[in-house]
Design a protein around this motif. Structure first.
Motif, PDB file in Angstrom:
ATOM      1  N   SER A 299      -5.324   6.076  -4.364  1.00  0.00           N
ATOM      2  CA  SER A 299      -6.661   5.536  -4.640  1.00  0.00           C
ATOM      3  C   SER A 299      -6.814   4.116  -4.107  1.00  0.00           C
ATOM      4  O   SER A 299      -7.938   3.640  -3.915  1.00  0.00           O
ATOM      5  CB  SER A 299      -6.938   5.560  -6.148  1.00  0.00           C
ATOM      6  OG  SER A 299      -6.008   4.734  -6.843  1.00  0.00           O
ATOM      7  N   ALA A 300      -5.671   3.440  -3.862  1.00  0.00           N
ATOM      8  CA  ALA A 300      -5.722   2.071  -3.339  1.00  0.00           C
ATOM      9  C   ALA A 300      -5.858   2.039  -1.816  1.00  0.00           C
ATOM     10  O   ALA A 300      -6.025   0.974  -1.230  1.00  0.00           O
ATOM     11  CB  ALA A 300      -4.461   1.308  -3.762  1.00  0.00           C
TER      12      ALA A 300
ATOM     13  N   LYS B  41       0.812  -1.213   0.000  1.00  0.00           N
ATOM     14  CA  LYS B  41       0.000   0.000   0.000  1.00  0.00           C
ATOM     15  C   LYS B  41       0.851   1.271   0.000  1.00  0.00           C
ATOM     16  O   LYS B  41       0.499   2.261  -0.639  1.00  0.00           O
ATOM     17  CB  LYS B  41      -0.906   0.010   1.235  1.00  0.00           C
ATOM     18  CG  LYS B  41      -2.039  -1.019   1.208  1.00  0.00           C
ATOM     19  CD  LYS B  41      -3.090  -0.644   0.208  1.00  0.00           C
ATOM     20  CE  LYS B  41      -4.245  -1.631   0.218  1.00  0.00           C
ATOM     21  NZ  LYS B  41      -5.022  -1.569   1.473  1.00  0.00           N
TER      22      LYS B  41
ATOM     23  N   ASP C 204      -7.441   2.202   1.794  1.00  0.00           N
ATOM     24  CA  ASP C 204      -8.744   1.973   2.417  1.00  0.00           C
ATOM     25  C   ASP C 204      -8.701   2.499   3.846  1.00  0.00           C
ATOM     26  O   ASP C 204      -7.711   3.110   4.269  1.00  0.00           O
ATOM     27  CB  ASP C 204      -9.126   0.490   2.374  1.00  0.00           C
ATOM     28  CG  ASP C 204      -8.045  -0.408   2.980  1.00  0.00           C
ATOM     29  OD1 ASP C 204      -7.198   0.100   3.758  1.00  0.00           O
ATOM     30  OD2 ASP C 204      -8.044  -1.615   2.677  1.00  0.00           O
TER      31      ASP C 204
ATOM     32  N   ASN D 167       0.090   5.312  -4.914  1.00  0.00           N
ATOM     33  CA  ASN D 167      -1.270   5.187  -5.439  1.00  0.00           C
ATOM     34  C   ASN D 167      -2.273   5.356  -4.286  1.00  0.00           C
ATOM     35  O   ASN D 167      -2.694   4.385  -3.664  1.00  0.00           O
ATOM     36  CB  ASN D 167      -1.447   3.825  -6.112  1.00  0.00           C
ATOM     37  CG  ASN D 167      -2.843   3.650  -6.692  1.00  0.00           C
ATOM     38  OD1 ASN D 167      -3.581   4.628  -6.890  1.00  0.00           O
ATOM     39  ND2 ASN D 167      -3.229   2.404  -6.950  1.00  0.00           N
TER      40      ASN D 167
END
Length: 316
Positions: free
Chosen positions: A225-226, A48, A228, A223
């Motif tokens: 957008s990945a 992540k 959570d 990234n």
């Protein structure tokens, strides 16, 4: 008059006892935070967030928080002659220290990392001898030897162990311990002149500037957008608890207990990691951690703890 004196003495003793208890609770809290940090930080790296990007986020947020405290409550000036030492402290205590730690925990087992970090008191002793000319007793020399055997055994074994262990990761954690230990010795003269918040604010600022070329590219290539909710919670834990509150707890505790008592709480970290990794491996069925506990690691842990105990033991 005598009765009043006795009453005030008892009241002062009770207040001192309460403050000492609070100091021990603060140290317990700080080392629980550190112990949990190993597995939290590893949980989101590298799939992540890259290690360098993680450090960039940590230093940006922590530097902002510490400078907010400094400007509001401890706005004292630094002598220009002390800035070279502060820059060196920023290099060792923030930039190099954190780069090595996060890259190391990214590659190796949380248990290995927590055991290796317990070498810090012994390394501080060696640097104190080399830089401050402090005397090393026979007990401490024996402790350094035993603790070193445990650490070296674990680092070398990391190349052949199962689970998430690795030689390169263990070596990075040990180099991080070297960097942090040398920082503790080099920063000592500054701690006698300035408030601790003032020192850590400048250390984090210089550390951030020095690691900027390494952390910024990794951060920009992340990234987001990945991410959570778990990712943001993990980052928040490392920034708010591991960096900010754990440091404040340690500063508070140092008002009421000695540095040797403070450093002795580092023994808790391997125990906390053994428990957490066991929960992850055998209760939550996280298979990547199931081979992280074995006899060699237990032996290494015992050797390191025995070594640090001998180092901390007072001579007759």
């Amino acid at each position: 008059m005598n009765n009043r004196f006795i009453f005030e003495l008892i009241l002062s003793f009770q207040l001192l006892s309460k403050n000492t208890l609070k100091a021990h609770l603060a140290l317990l809290g700080a080392n629980l935070i550190y112990g949990i940090n190993y597995i939290v930080a590893k949980g989101i790296m590298p799939h992540k967030l890259g290690a360098s990007a993680f450090i960039f986020i940590r230093l940006v947020c922590a530097t902002t928080l510490f400078w907010f405290l400094k400007l509001i409550f401890f706005n004292e000036k630094i002598d220009k002659r002390d800035f070279p030492r502060l820059i060196l402290c920023g290099l060792l205590g923030a930039a190099t220290n954190q780069l090595l730690f996060f890259h190391g925990i990214n590659l190796t087992s949380p248990i290995d990392a927590s055991i290796i970090m317990t070498t810090v008191p012994g390394l501080v002793l060696i640097f104190s001898f080399l830089l401050l000319k402090e005397r090393i007793t026979n007990n401490k020399l024996l402790g350094i030897g035993i603790g070193s055997i445990g650490a070296i055994l674990l680092i070398v074994y990391g190349n052949n162990a199962g689970g998430t262990s690795s030689f390169l990761g263990n070596l990075s954690i040990f180099l991080n311990a070297l960097s942090y230990s040398s920082y503790l010795v080099i920063v000592k003269p500054l701690m006698k002149k300035y408030n601790a918040i003032t020192i850590i604010s400048w250390v984090f600022l210089f550390g951030f500037l020095l690691m900027l070329p390494f952390g910024l590219p990794d951060f920009l290539n992340t990234n987001f957008s990945a991410f959570d909710l778990d990712t943001y919670l993990s980052i928040g834990y490392v920034v708010i608890f591991t960096t900010f509150f754990a440091y404040l707890f340690n500063v508070f505790a140092l008002k009421y207990v000695s540095p040797s008592v403070n450093s002795s709480y580092i023994y808790l970290q391997p125990a906390i990691n053994f428990i957490l990794v066991s929960i992850y491996a055998f209760i939550l069925n996280q298979t990547q951690y199931q081979q992280d506990i074995d006899a060699i690691k237990v032996l290494s842990c015992l050797l390191v703890v025995l070594g640090v105990y001998l180092i901390s033991k007072h001579s007759k």
